[in-house]
Design a protein around this motif. Structure first.
Motif, PDB file in Angstrom:
ATOM      1  N   TYR A  62       0.836  -1.202   0.000  1.00  0.00           N
ATOM      2  CA  TYR A  62       0.000   0.000   0.000  1.00  0.00           C
ATOM      3  C   TYR A  62       0.869   1.251   0.000  1.00  0.00           C
ATOM      4  O   TYR A  62       2.038   1.218   0.414  1.00  0.00           O
ATOM      5  N   ASP A  63       0.268   2.364  -0.399  1.00  0.00           N
ATOM      6  CA  ASP A  63       1.016   3.630  -0.409  1.00  0.00           C
ATOM      7  C   ASP A  63       1.066   4.294   0.960  1.00  0.00           C
ATOM      8  O   ASP A  63       1.687   5.347   1.116  1.00  0.00           O
ATOM      9  N   ASP A 108      -9.037   3.650   1.637  1.00  0.00           N
ATOM     10  CA  ASP A 108      -8.580   4.883   1.002  1.00  0.00           C
ATOM     11  C   ASP A 108      -7.134   4.802   0.526  1.00  0.00           C
ATOM     12  O   ASP A 108      -6.607   5.772  -0.028  1.00  0.00           O
ATOM     13  N   ALA A 109      -6.500   3.666   0.758  1.00  0.00           N
ATOM     14  CA  ALA A 109      -5.102   3.511   0.356  1.00  0.00           C
ATOM     15  C   ALA A 109      -5.012   3.018  -1.088  1.00  0.00           C
ATOM     16  O   ALA A 109      -5.884   2.301  -1.579  1.00  0.00           O
ATOM     17  N   ARG A 110      -3.944   3.405  -1.745  1.00  0.00           N
ATOM     18  CA  ARG A 110      -3.693   2.922  -3.110  1.00  0.00           C
ATOM     19  C   ARG A 110      -2.827   1.680  -3.049  1.00  0.00           C
ATOM     20  O   ARG A 110      -1.845   1.632  -2.315  1.00  0.00           O
ATOM     21  N   VAL A 111      -3.218   0.653  -3.824  1.00  0.00           N
ATOM     22  CA  VAL A 111      -2.437  -0.577  -3.897  1.00  0.00           C
ATOM     23  C   VAL A 111      -1.319  -0.379  -4.918  1.00  0.00           C
ATOM     24  O   VAL A 111      -1.567  -0.257  -6.120  1.00  0.00           O
ATOM     25  N   VAL A 112      -0.100  -0.325  -4.423  1.00  0.00           N
ATOM     26  CA  VAL A 112       1.064  -0.119  -5.290  1.00  0.00           C
ATOM     27  C   VAL A 112       1.422  -1.407  -6.011  1.00  0.00           C
ATOM     28  O   VAL A 112       1.815  -1.406  -7.183  1.00  0.00           O
TER      29      VAL A 112
END
Length: 447
Positions: A299-300, A369-373
């Motif tokens: 996650y970012d 709300d997190a971006r999956v890197v």
């Protein structure tokens, strides 16, 4: 010990056997098929991160494994809880904890179980009956391997919810099968040794750095210091009686010796063992396999402060924070460990992503709300032998019926499931047997 020995296999069992034989004065050669040591516990670099092939944990009661860590100078690179504390997550519910107190076993978990709200009150009350019966079992009783742990639990009033919410939290990651399938003798060993005999036994430990550094790289240094001749990329193709006792051959080379410790997976051992090596009816090939699938999510941002957690009412089983050990500078790296993973083995990465990212968001709301890197899966189709009822008959001890030939590996008769502890114990047992039989000269290169 003035003999020489060849150890085939550079996993934890082979490393232990080689170190023990060298410590006893033997002249030891270790042959490993892969370009590295560590066997089933290893790491790879991917996109600048160290990725372990799977999440391997140990308990305080894993005394043989912890001794090996000390010999490798690696104890400080692991984390071991001061006192057992397992957070149990459920979608939309508060965290439930399994914690031990300072009371002696089995009272050490009484307060935690009394407050364990994933279980209905009636199931919590029924646990005492099963715990008392489990304490009376003897893992040395051969009859225990004839039946499943799930059937035994059901007979003692353990509901499907109790088996799912409590018993399988431990059975799945240790036996690599659910209670319904697992041999009673393996499960009894886990619970008696880990939870019921000693209050501190189940304190959880895990690697604080990549497994390759913890095991393989550290073992390479320790073996060199012990005088062991380590040869990688040597996949043994044949093992047969020879002029000096045993002749081993691999592509481009070979060696003769009078003592061999075969510390390879059971399917490889079955293909190498000469006729007459095992008692009639002992067939390692029949042990089968149980897979493990690990999912790796970057996650970012941080989505949890928990170092690890178990999960209920979710496809997630166990999840671990591997941010620090992977070398990730920003964000958070979580690893989901799925044991007994037959249902997930053939799913694509996208199918796994579609199923598990929403499940993680249910357990960790911040992840919504997190971006999956990054998201990917690692699969171990042959992670362990399949610990079904009846498998004990196909787990031989360290000695074969042929002089100078010994066996090691977590699949052998260690009394434990296929764990790191079992692997180390098997290597030590093989080395003890070989040392006790010692009478042999040095190994020599085959012509």
């Amino acid at each position: 010990m003035s003999r020489a020995a060849v150890v085939v296999g550079g996993g934890l069992a082979g490393i232990t056997a080689a170190l023990d034989l060298a410590a006893a004065g033997g002249r030891v050669t270790l042959l490993e098929a892969r370009p590295r040591l560590g066997g089933a516990t290893f790491s790879v670099e991917r996109d600048g991160l160290w990725i372990d092939n799977g999440q391997h944990v140990f308990l305080r009661c894993c005394t043989a494994y912890r001794t090996l860590l000390e010999r490798l100078g690696a104890t400080s690179r692991t984390i071991l809880q001061d006192r057992l504390a397992i957070p149990v997550l459920r979608p939309g519910r508060r965290v439930a904890w399994l914690r031990r107190t300072g009371l002696p076993a089995p009272l050490h978990l009484g307060g935690s179980i009394a407050r364990f709200d994933p279980l209905p009150v009636r199931d919590r009350l029924r646990l005492l009956r099963a715990v008392q019966a489990l304490r009376r079992l003897s893992p040395a009783d051969p009859g225990l391997d004839a039946r499943s742990f799930g059937d035994w639990l059901a007979e003692r009033g353990q509901s499907p919810r109790a088996r799912e919410a409590l018993w399988n939290l431990i059975t799945l990651p240790t036996v690599n099968l659910p209670a319904e399938e697992a041999s009673l003798v393996l499960a009894a060993t886990v619970f008696k040794t880990g939870l019921l005999d000693d209050a501190a036994a189940a304190d959880v430990g895990y690697a604080a750095e990549p497994l390759q550094r913890l095991h393989g790289d550290a073992a390479e240094r320790a073996l060199a210091a012990a005088g062991v001749d380590v040869r990688v990329r040597c996949r043994v193709r044949s093992l047969a009686p020879g002029p000096a006792g045993w002749a081993l051959a691999w592509e481009g080379g070979g060696i003769e010796t009078e003592a061999v410790v075969l510390a390879v997976p059971h399917e490889d051992a079955a293909g190498l063992l000469p006729a007459g090596a095992l008692p009639r009816g002992v067939e390692p090939a029949r042990l089968g396999h149980s897979p493990i699938v690990d999912l790796h999510v970057v996650y970012d941002r941080r989505v949890t402060e928990l170092a690890f957690a178990a999960a209920l009412d979710s496809p997630v089983q166990w999840v671990f924070d591997r941010t620090a050990s992977s070398g990730l500078g920003e964000g958070q790296y979580l690893a989901i460990s799925l044991s007994g993973a037959d249902a997930y083995l053939d799913l694509t990465a996208e199918e796994l992503r579609g199923r598990f990212l929403p499940a993680l968001a249910e357990l960790f709301p911040t992840a919504r709300d997190a971006r999956v890197v990054s998201f990917f899966a690692t699969r171990e189709p042959k992670a362990t032998f399949r610990g079904l009822p009846g498998t004990a008959a196909h787990r031989p001890g360290p000695r074969t019926l042929l002089p100078g030939l010994y066996l090691a590996g977590a699949w052998t008769d260690t009394g434990w499931p296929a764990t790191m502890e079992g692997a180390v114990r098997s290597g030590a047992a093989a080395a003890r047997a070989a040392t006790a039989d010692a009478r042999l000269p040095a190994a020599r290169e085959a012509a």
